[in-house]
Design a protein around this motif. Structure first.
Motif, mmCIF file in Angstrom:
data_model
loop_
_atom_site.group_PDB
_atom_site.id
_atom_site.type_symbol
_atom_site.label_atom_id
_atom_site.label_comp_id
_atom_site.label_asym_id
_atom_site.label_seq_id
_atom_site.Cartn_x
_atom_site.Cartn_y
_atom_site.Cartn_z
ATOM 1 N N HIS A 160 -0.967 53.101 46.585
ATOM 2 C CA HIS A 160 0.071 53.957 47.335
ATOM 3 C C HIS A 160 -0.556 55.504 47.905
ATOM 4 O O HIS A 160 -0.203 55.649 49.224
ATOM 5 N N LEU A 161 -1.778 55.753 47.447
ATOM 6 C CA LEU A 161 -2.446 56.940 48.014
ATOM 7 C C LEU A 161 -3.010 56.472 49.197
ATOM 8 O O LEU A 161 -3.105 56.994 50.201
ATOM 9 N N ARG A 162 -3.686 55.439 49.381
ATOM 10 C CA ARG A 162 -4.282 54.831 50.449
ATOM 11 C C ARG A 162 -3.444 54.629 51.619
ATOM 12 O O ARG A 162 -3.600 54.758 52.821
ATOM 13 N N TYR A 163 -2.134 53.980 51.378
ATOM 14 C CA TYR A 163 -1.250 53.741 52.396
ATOM 15 C C TYR A 163 -0.756 54.995 52.971
ATOM 16 O O TYR A 163 -0.548 55.293 54.066
ATOM 17 N N ALA A 164 -0.571 56.006 51.977
ATOM 18 C CA ALA A 164 0.076 57.243 52.622
ATOM 19 C C ALA A 164 -1.004 58.339 53.274
ATOM 20 O O ALA A 164 -0.587 58.751 54.247
ATOM 21 N N LYS A 165 -2.351 57.809 52.901
ATOM 22 C CA LYS A 165 -3.384 58.445 53.907
ATOM 23 C C LYS A 165 -3.137 57.920 55.043
ATOM 24 O O LYS A 165 -3.566 58.668 56.279
ATOM 25 N N ALA A 166 -3.243 56.603 55.243
ATOM 26 C CA ALA A 166 -3.371 55.838 56.645
ATOM 27 C C ALA A 166 -2.089 56.020 57.278
ATOM 28 O O ALA A 166 -2.164 56.412 58.619
ATOM 29 N N MET A 170 -11.010 70.799 64.483
ATOM 30 C CA MET A 170 -10.020 70.317 63.693
ATOM 31 C C MET A 170 -10.748 70.255 62.276
ATOM 32 O O MET A 170 -11.809 69.866 61.872
ATOM 33 N N THR A 171 -9.682 70.736 61.303
ATOM 34 C CA THR A 171 -10.224 70.826 59.739
ATOM 35 C C THR A 171 -10.118 69.441 59.190
ATOM 36 O O THR A 171 -9.175 68.881 59.275
ATOM 37 N N GLU A 172 -11.147 69.297 58.183
ATOM 38 C CA GLU A 172 -11.387 68.234 57.544
ATOM 39 C C GLU A 172 -10.225 68.274 56.395
ATOM 40 O O GLU A 172 -10.017 69.137 55.494
ATOM 41 N N GLU A 173 -9.563 66.979 56.141
ATOM 42 C CA GLU A 173 -8.343 67.108 55.085
ATOM 43 C C GLU A 173 -8.914 66.697 53.850
ATOM 44 O O GLU A 173 -9.922 66.162 53.705
ATOM 45 N N THR A 174 -8.330 67.494 52.806
ATOM 46 C CA THR A 174 -8.756 67.624 51.610
ATOM 47 C C THR A 174 -8.300 66.189 50.986
ATOM 48 O O THR A 174 -7.211 65.825 50.957
ATOM 49 N N PRO A 175 -9.409 65.386 50.377
ATOM 50 C CA PRO A 175 -8.937 64.032 49.881
ATOM 51 C C PRO A 175 -8.176 64.383 48.461
ATOM 52 O O PRO A 175 -8.108 65.264 47.648
ATOM 53 N N THR A 176 -7.309 63.406 48.137
ATOM 54 C CA THR A 176 -6.579 63.275 47.083
ATOM 55 C C THR A 176 -6.845 62.371 46.027
ATOM 56 O O THR A 176 -7.144 61.056 46.495
ATOM 57 N N HIS A 177 -7.226 62.814 44.829
ATOM 58 C CA HIS A 177 -7.888 62.122 43.594
ATOM 59 C C HIS A 177 -6.832 61.724 42.515
ATOM 60 O O HIS A 177 -5.964 62.780 42.332
ATOM 61 N N LEU A 178 -6.721 60.431 42.028
ATOM 62 C CA LEU A 178 -5.957 60.084 41.013
ATOM 63 C C LEU A 178 -6.116 60.864 39.840
ATOM 64 O O LEU A 178 -5.437 61.383 38.990
ATOM 65 N N LEU A 179 -7.581 61.059 39.404
ATOM 66 C CA LEU A 179 -8.037 61.898 38.448
ATOM 67 C C LEU A 179 -8.225 63.382 38.429
ATOM 68 O O LEU A 179 -8.144 63.561 39.544
ATOM 69 N N PRO A 180 -8.211 63.848 37.620
ATOM 70 C CA PRO A 180 -8.100 65.604 37.556
ATOM 71 C C PRO A 180 -9.242 66.019 38.341
ATOM 72 O O PRO A 180 -10.303 65.517 38.175
ATOM 73 N N ALA A 181 -9.047 66.943 39.038
ATOM 74 C CA ALA A 181 -10.259 67.683 39.999
ATOM 75 C C ALA A 181 -11.126 68.687 38.886
ATOM 76 O O ALA A 181 -12.142 68.582 39.333
ATOM 77 N N CYS A 182 -10.480 69.358 37.979
ATOM 78 C CA CYS A 182 -11.150 70.057 37.151
ATOM 79 C C CYS A 182 -12.132 69.197 36.143
ATOM 80 O O CYS A 182 -11.839 68.021 35.388
ATOM 81 N N ARG A 183 -13.298 69.623 35.901
ATOM 82 C CA ARG A 183 -14.486 68.842 35.073
ATOM 83 C C ARG A 183 -13.929 68.907 33.508
ATOM 84 O O ARG A 183 -13.981 67.851 33.152
ATOM 85 N N ARG A 184 -13.459 70.091 33.062
ATOM 86 C CA ARG A 184 -12.821 70.128 31.914
ATOM 87 C C ARG A 184 -11.668 69.044 31.667
ATOM 88 O O ARG A 184 -11.814 68.378 30.469
ATOM 89 N N GLN A 185 -10.934 68.838 32.719
ATOM 90 C CA GLN A 185 -9.801 67.926 32.214
ATOM 91 C C GLN A 185 -10.509 66.403 32.270
ATOM 92 O O GLN A 185 -9.955 65.682 31.666
ATOM 93 N N HIS A 188 -0.678 59.185 57.518
ATOM 94 C CA HIS A 188 -0.594 60.759 57.447
ATOM 95 C C HIS A 188 0.638 61.386 56.747
ATOM 96 O O HIS A 188 1.204 62.172 57.239
ATOM 97 N N VAL A 189 0.769 60.858 55.813
ATOM 98 C CA VAL A 189 1.784 61.656 54.726
ATOM 99 C C VAL A 189 1.156 62.953 54.039
ATOM 100 O O VAL A 189 0.069 62.940 54.013
ATOM 101 N N PRO A 190 2.036 63.979 54.292
ATOM 102 C CA PRO A 190 1.375 65.420 54.047
ATOM 103 C C PRO A 190 0.541 65.312 52.685
ATOM 104 O O PRO A 190 1.260 64.688 51.594
ATOM 105 N N PRO A 191 -0.396 66.216 52.433
ATOM 106 C CA PRO A 191 -0.959 66.049 51.241
ATOM 107 C C PRO A 191 -0.503 66.769 50.065
ATOM 108 O O PRO A 191 -0.620 66.160 48.774
ATOM 109 N N ASP A 192 0.650 67.394 50.119
ATOM 110 C CA ASP A 192 1.460 67.881 48.977
ATOM 111 C C ASP A 192 2.181 66.811 48.512
ATOM 112 O O ASP A 192 2.189 66.606 47.245
ATOM 113 N N ARG A 193 2.746 65.975 49.202
ATOM 114 C CA ARG A 193 3.291 64.784 48.766
ATOM 115 C C ARG A 193 2.451 63.714 47.980
ATOM 116 O O ARG A 193 2.809 63.090 46.968
ATOM 117 N N ARG A 194 1.145 63.718 48.725
ATOM 118 C CA ARG A 194 0.427 62.623 47.982
ATOM 119 C C ARG A 194 -0.129 63.283 46.725
ATOM 120 O O ARG A 194 -0.339 62.610 45.510
#
Length: 491
Positions: A86-92, A1-16, A94-100
């Motif tokens: 909202h993101l914590r609730y959506a993860k609990a 089972m693959t580990e789900e990629t977490p969704t962050h509020l802040l940008p993932a790119c270091r420059r951003q 199991h809302v699809p990652p693209d919607r989060r």
């Protein structure tokens, strides 16, 4: 089972993230001025000084300076808590990652929009706009053509690969809206803070002394800081378009032009345009390519130089020196112009016409020309460096890129005059004006794409290639696609 990629509020790119940090830092400085006002008690006994209304006036001025920040920050805190929940609730659930991720993107857009908008909601400017709306509209319409002409000149300072027009427009908007709002906020804070929180030397009734003494330094530092923050954010987000000192000068000058536009409108519309003609002449004609344009061009030049340095300490030192030069020159210009304005009437008597047409340009020439000469020399040196670097890059192209840029095309690319003449010949050779304009534009796009390929090759040879820039294969494919269109038109 693959580990789900977490969704962050802040940008993932270091420059951003760094760009967001620069923007947030401006708000931290505003919050720091609020804290200073709270923790330092007034040093002037307003009752003993016979000025019982001074404290009330200072409180009113403070409310005018900060009225939008506290509600805006509170709203951002609420939005951040709601989005995180909202993101914590959506993860609990199991809302699809693209919607989060869609929720996170909306939050980031809202966060950036509010952080950009808060400095622009300047209550003094809004009051002036409400009182004199016609004067503001007329001032804007008068200043827009000269500002756009200056932006056109700045854009055409680049003889090879050019910074995209949209990026320059963004720099112009930052200077007019965000940097202008931040600078006015800090200036108004100093006017209020200095009248109450510092003891005056002898006469406590002279509450304007310290304000007028420190305002040139405060405005020079914080106005350049606001404009420099915009250049820094654009450098972080669009570093691949900063090729050398030339690109830095262009982006910095565009930011300064935006600040000059906003300041010109403010001064021209004041008191229903009572001195609009003088300020238009001084800011939009005589000092258009100097003053704020020159100050921030030096800051931008420092970022352009840092782009070609490999040592992080050297980059930071270069940027700090560029900002220090701009802020110091801004302070000296403000202080000397203010001093001469107050003292010149003691030296000689001059008519209004002589003062406007002769003395004002002479003052601008004396105090602002050193910065103009400096950025012109930096621009000249940068253009020579780019020409030499592109010559080496074009002569060392790999075999796969020889079809994209032939030897004869390389010679044309290195000469702006030959590129322009070739486009004019294509325009004149067309059967109809419509076909001529189309061919002219396509040939211009071909030259731009070829210069893009050659410039990225130059950066690669210097070991400073940007990982976010298109790879050589993509740039080569774009050149060949444009060539195919041009070949189809000629048959």
């Amino acid at each position: 089972m693959t580990e789900e990629t977490p969704t962050h509020l802040l940008p993932a790119c270091r420059r951003q993230r760094l760009a967001l940090l620069v923007l947030v830092s401006l708000h931290v400085l505003v919050a720091l001025t609020m804290l200073i006002n709270l923790v330092r008690p007034p040093q002037i006994d307003v009752a003993q000084a016979g000025l019982p209304e001074l404290k009330k006036l200072s409180d009113i001025l403070n409310s005018l300076v900060y009225w939008q920040y506290l509600p805006g920050w509170a709203l951002l805190a609420v939005l951040s808590a709601v989005a995180w929940g909202h993101l914590r609730y959506a993860k609990a659930r199991h809302v699809p990652p693209d919607r989060r991720e869609r929720v996170a993107r909306r939050y980031r857009r809202t966060l950036a929009t509010m952080l950009l908008a808060l400095p622009a909601l300047r209550i003094p400017s809004l009051i002036d706009l409400a009182v004199w709306p016609r004067a503001h509209v007329l001032a804007f319409l008068a200043c827009l053509p000269t500002t756009l002409y200056a932006l056109w000149l700045v854009h055409h300072m680049q003889r090879f690969r050019r910074v995209p027009v949209l990026l320059l427009a963004t720099a112009l908007g930052w200077g007019a809206v965000v940097a202008g709002g931040f600078g006015l906020t800090m200036n108004e804070w100093w006017k209020s803070f200095s009248t109450l929180h510092f003891p005056l030397p002898e006469n406590p009734l002279d509450v304007m002394l310290l304000k007028d003494t420190g305002l040139p330094m405060v405005s020079g530092f914080f106005e350049e800081l606001g404009k420099g923050a915009g250049v820094a954010i654009l450098f972080l987000l669009y570093r691949r378009h900063f090729d050398s000192v030339v690109s830095g000068v262009v982006v910095g000058a565009a930011t300064g032009l935006g600040f000059n536009l906003g300041e010109s409108i403010t001064y021209m519309a004041a008191f229903d345009g009572a001195s609009g003609g003088f300020h238009f002449w001084a800011r939009q004609v005589a000092g258009l390519m100097a003053a704020h344009t020159a100050f921030t061009a030096i800051t931008g030049a420092a970022f352009g130089i840092a782009r070609q340095l490999h040592s992080r300490p050297q980059q930071i030192t270069t940027i700090a020196l560029g900002f220090g030069t701009a802020a110091g020159a801004h302070f000296c210009n403000n202080a000397m112009l203010d001093y001469i304005g107050k003292e010149s009437h003691k030296w000689f008597t001059a008519s209004d016409t002589l003062n406007v047409l002769v003395l004002t340009p002479a003052q601008l020439l004396l105090f602002q020309s050193p910065l103009v000469i400096l950025y012109v020399l930096l621009l000249r040196h940068g253009l020579r460096s780019e020409a030499g670097g592109l010559r080496v890059a074009l002569t060392t192209l790999p075999p796969a890129s020889r079809d994209a840029i032939t030897e004869s095309e390389a010679a044309v690319l290195l000469s702006p005059a030959r590129r322009f003449r070739l486009k004019v010949d294509v325009l004149r050779a067309a059967k109809t004006p419509r076909h001529g304009i189309t061919a002219y534009r396509r040939l211009a796009r071909l030259h731009a794409a070829q210069l893009e390929l050659a410039t990225e090759r130059w950066h690669s040879l210097r070991g400073e290639a940007d990982p976010l820039a298109p790879d050589e294969a993509s740039s080569r494919a774009r050149v060949q696609a444009i060539k195919a269109v041009l070949a189809g038109d000629s048959t």
